[in-house]
Design an enzyme around this catalytic site. Sequence first.
Site, PDB file in Angstrom:
ATOM      1  N   PHE A  31      37.135  33.993  44.035  1.00  8.73           N
ATOM      2  CA  PHE A  31      36.694  35.373  44.271  1.00  8.73           C
ATOM      3  C   PHE A  31      35.865  35.776  43.053  1.00  8.73           C
ATOM      4  O   PHE A  31      36.390  35.826  41.944  1.00  8.73           O
ATOM      5  CB  PHE A  31      37.957  36.222  44.392  1.00  8.73           C
ATOM      6  CG  PHE A  31      37.806  37.699  44.574  1.00  8.73           C
ATOM      7  CD1 PHE A  31      37.692  38.261  45.844  1.00  8.73           C
ATOM      8  CD2 PHE A  31      37.854  38.560  43.476  1.00  8.73           C
ATOM      9  CE1 PHE A  31      37.629  39.634  46.009  1.00  8.73           C
ATOM     10  CE2 PHE A  31      37.794  39.934  43.641  1.00  8.73           C
ATOM     11  CZ  PHE A  31      37.679  40.472  44.916  1.00  8.73           C
ATOM     12  N   GLY A  52      33.516  44.413  34.911  1.00  7.75           N
ATOM     13  CA  GLY A  52      34.855  43.856  35.141  1.00  7.75           C
ATOM     14  C   GLY A  52      35.699  45.013  35.624  1.00  7.75           C
ATOM     15  O   GLY A  52      35.847  45.239  36.821  1.00  7.75           O
ATOM     16  N   GLU A  84      42.848  40.910  37.439  1.00  2.00           N
ATOM     17  CA  GLU A  84      42.915  41.655  38.713  1.00  2.00           C
ATOM     18  C   GLU A  84      42.929  43.170  38.466  1.00  2.00           C
ATOM     19  O   GLU A  84      43.613  43.920  39.144  1.00  2.00           O
ATOM     20  CB  GLU A  84      44.097  41.180  39.570  1.00  2.00           C
ATOM     21  CG  GLU A  84      43.909  39.732  39.997  1.00  2.00           C
ATOM     22  CD  GLU A  84      44.650  39.338  41.260  1.00  2.00           C
ATOM     23  OE1 GLU A  84      44.939  40.213  42.081  1.00  2.00           O
ATOM     24  OE2 GLU A  84      44.923  38.137  41.405  1.00  2.00           O
TER      25      GLU A  84
HETATM   26  N1  COS Z   1      40.088  50.475  49.226  1.00  2.00           N
HETATM   27  C1  COS Z   1      39.079  50.851  50.036  1.00  2.00           C
HETATM   28  N2  COS Z   1      37.955  51.429  49.598  1.00  2.00           N
HETATM   29  C2  COS Z   1      37.850  51.668  48.289  1.00  2.00           C
HETATM   30  C3  COS Z   1      38.862  51.306  47.370  1.00  2.00           C
HETATM   31  C4  COS Z   1      40.011  50.683  47.905  1.00  2.00           C
HETATM   32  N3  COS Z   1      41.024  50.299  47.116  1.00  2.00           N
HETATM   33  N4  COS Z   1      38.485  51.653  46.134  1.00  2.00           N
HETATM   34  C5  COS Z   1      37.277  52.205  46.246  1.00  2.00           C
HETATM   35  N5  COS Z   1      36.879  52.206  47.534  1.00  2.00           N
HETATM   36  C6  COS Z   1      35.626  52.709  48.109  1.00  2.00           C
HETATM   37  C7  COS Z   1      35.695  54.182  48.281  1.00  2.00           C
HETATM   38  O1  COS Z   1      35.552  54.409  49.665  1.00  2.00           O
HETATM   39  C8  COS Z   1      34.548  54.758  47.487  1.00  2.00           C
HETATM   40  O2  COS Z   1      33.697  55.484  48.306  1.00  2.00           O
HETATM   41  P1  COS Z   1      33.986  57.062  48.604  1.00  2.00           P
HETATM   42  O3  COS Z   1      34.031  57.747  47.276  1.00  2.00           O
HETATM   43  O4  COS Z   1      32.824  57.438  49.455  1.00  2.00           O
HETATM   44  O5  COS Z   1      35.294  57.149  49.312  1.00  2.00           O
HETATM   45  C9  COS Z   1      33.751  53.568  46.977  1.00  2.00           C
HETATM   46  O6  COS Z   1      34.540  52.407  47.239  1.00  2.00           O
HETATM   47  C10 COS Z   1      33.531  53.679  45.489  1.00  2.00           C
HETATM   48  O7  COS Z   1      34.798  53.902  44.893  1.00  2.00           O
HETATM   49  P2  COS Z   1      34.974  54.604  43.484  1.00  2.00           P
HETATM   50  O8  COS Z   1      34.138  55.852  43.401  1.00  2.00           O
HETATM   51  O9  COS Z   1      36.433  54.747  43.235  1.00  2.00           O
HETATM   52  O10 COS Z   1      34.321  53.478  42.546  1.00  2.00           O
HETATM   53  P3  COS Z   1      34.233  53.392  40.996  1.00  2.00           P
HETATM   54  O11 COS Z   1      32.975  52.710  40.653  1.00  2.00           O
HETATM   55  O12 COS Z   1      34.486  54.733  40.414  1.00  2.00           O
HETATM   56  O13 COS Z   1      35.413  52.360  40.580  1.00  2.00           O
HETATM   57  C11 COS Z   1      37.618  51.498  40.131  1.00  2.00           C
HETATM   58  C12 COS Z   1      36.737  52.537  40.852  1.00  2.00           C
HETATM   59  C13 COS Z   1      37.608  51.678  38.626  1.00  2.00           C
HETATM   60  C14 COS Z   1      39.011  51.764  40.665  1.00  2.00           C
HETATM   61  C15 COS Z   1      37.141  50.082  40.503  1.00  2.00           C
HETATM   62  O14 COS Z   1      35.921  49.800  39.879  1.00  2.00           O
HETATM   63  C16 COS Z   1      38.119  49.004  40.147  1.00  2.00           C
HETATM   64  O15 COS Z   1      39.109  48.782  40.858  1.00  2.00           O
HETATM   65  N6  COS Z   1      37.850  48.299  39.039  1.00  2.00           N
HETATM   66  C17 COS Z   1      38.624  47.120  38.643  1.00  2.00           C
HETATM   67  C18 COS Z   1      38.081  45.905  39.295  1.00  2.00           C
HETATM   68  C19 COS Z   1      38.912  44.705  38.958  1.00  2.00           C
HETATM   69  O16 COS Z   1      40.027  44.584  39.394  1.00  2.00           O
HETATM   70  N7  COS Z   1      38.318  43.799  38.194  1.00  2.00           N
HETATM   71  C20 COS Z   1      39.015  42.603  37.802  1.00  2.00           C
HETATM   72  C21 COS Z   1      38.225  41.402  38.129  1.00  2.00           C
HETATM   73  S1  COS Z   1      38.304  40.894  39.772  1.00  2.00           S
HETATM   74  S2  COS Z   1      39.823  39.678  39.784  1.00  2.00           S
END
Ligand code: COS
Length: 388
Positions: free
Chosen positions: A123, A131, A364
């Site tokens: 993935f 990140g 993650e």
């Molecule tokens: N499930 C479904 N849809 C989701 C979601 C989820 N868990 N999280 C976000 N979305 C969707 C939302 O629908 C949002 O759109 P709306 O505002 O229109 O509803 C869109 O995605 C953007 O979401 P958001 O505004 O929350 O995005 P951000 O850029 O602000 O980021 C975080 C949010 C910080 C929570 C996200 O970037 C994240 O999880 N980061 C960590 C990623 C990670 O785990 N990295 C590790 C490496 S991969 S192993």
Amino acid sequence: MDFSFPPEMVAFRRMVREFAEEEVRPLAATIDREDRVPWETIPKLRQAGLLGVPFPQKYGGAGLGEMGYCILLEEMGRVCTSTATFIGAHIGIGAMAIYLGGTEEQKQRYLVPLARGEKLAAFALTEPGAGSDAAAIRTRAVRDGDRYILNGTKIYITNGSFADIISVMAVTDPALGARGGVTAFIVEKEYPGYKVGTIEDKMGIRGSATAELIFDEVEVPAANVLGQVGLGFVTFMQSLDVGRVTLGAACLGGAETALEMAIRYARVREQFGRPLAHLQSVQFMVAEMAAEIEALRSLVYRTAWLVDTKQPFTKEAGMCKLLGSEIASRCVDRAMQIHGALGYSRDFPLERMLRDSRIAELFEGTNEIQRIVIATELFREAGVRIRP
Ligand code: COS
């Protein structure tokens, strides 16, 4: 312990525990020392049908849902964090992205061989500049007739050095970003221009390969767009939600082993004329470990139930990952404290478990990100939209 599990899950746990004890535990120290993937275990995992546990049988899986998948990772986490990490990246996020976002045709073509363990998955989200801020990815996908051309670099990709099929997140419209501008793709490792770069030399989970992936003018058929163009961010976030529940399960397994080791040692090691078990300082440590483990177990399996009954679980997934990683680290640390210098010896598994447990607070989505996810959901429920 299994009082709330249906009989088929109890039987499945028994089978997985036997497999883990016979095939996985004996290799845990070796793969750590030799800094290599447990290649000899992978065909056995395939034969045992353990590489597609949550997916429906029509897609080559075992049809055991998130609950079965949590049982699998809890049992693997008890004996070897590296093996649990390999399985987590293959099933929980790599193949899961195809299950959640893929078309029927993509599932038949890619998910079926992945779930059967004939192919292995990774993935690919993280990049040098993205990140925690997943929406900041720069890997670019540009449409050219019936294909997309991918350019960019992904880093810290678990299973990256050997995965056959990679779920990749790339930007298709920089103006739209996370809302409509990010697309997920299925990339096959044979596609020209796809290369494995540096392999990380890590502190822990040394039996799990973490690699850089380079996309240099990689031609990906338009048919390999995972789900819809522009909706890749959502597919990837949903896959991470699932992965975070089972990461909590793997941490639960590691914490349980630490507690069992602590109790076993406290019964036999004597100081001040009696076993450590009689010292209140030791009693308090094992009591705290047991209480945290019990709470984590309830959280993990309740969240698995939310997933399997198709209820929202993003907030609880963040909690599983946040609490699971912290509880596992704390339990291993306490077990080492009880073992004293023996725990610090490389001849004993605790020092590997200490190095291995730390990663769960980082990957993650860091634990800081989990706090943001939990808070965002809490305030969303209260009618307030907050930004990270
Ligand atoms: N499930 C479904 N849809 C989701 C979601 C989820 N868990 N999280 C976000 N979305 C969707 C939302 O629908 C949002 O759109 P709306 O505002 O229109 O509803 C869109 O995605 C953007 O979401 P958001 O505004 O929350 O995005 P951000 O850029 O602000 O980021 C975080 C949010 C910080 C929570 C996200 O970037 C994240 O999880 N980061 C960590 C990623 C990670 O785990 N990295 C590790 C490496 S991969 S192993």
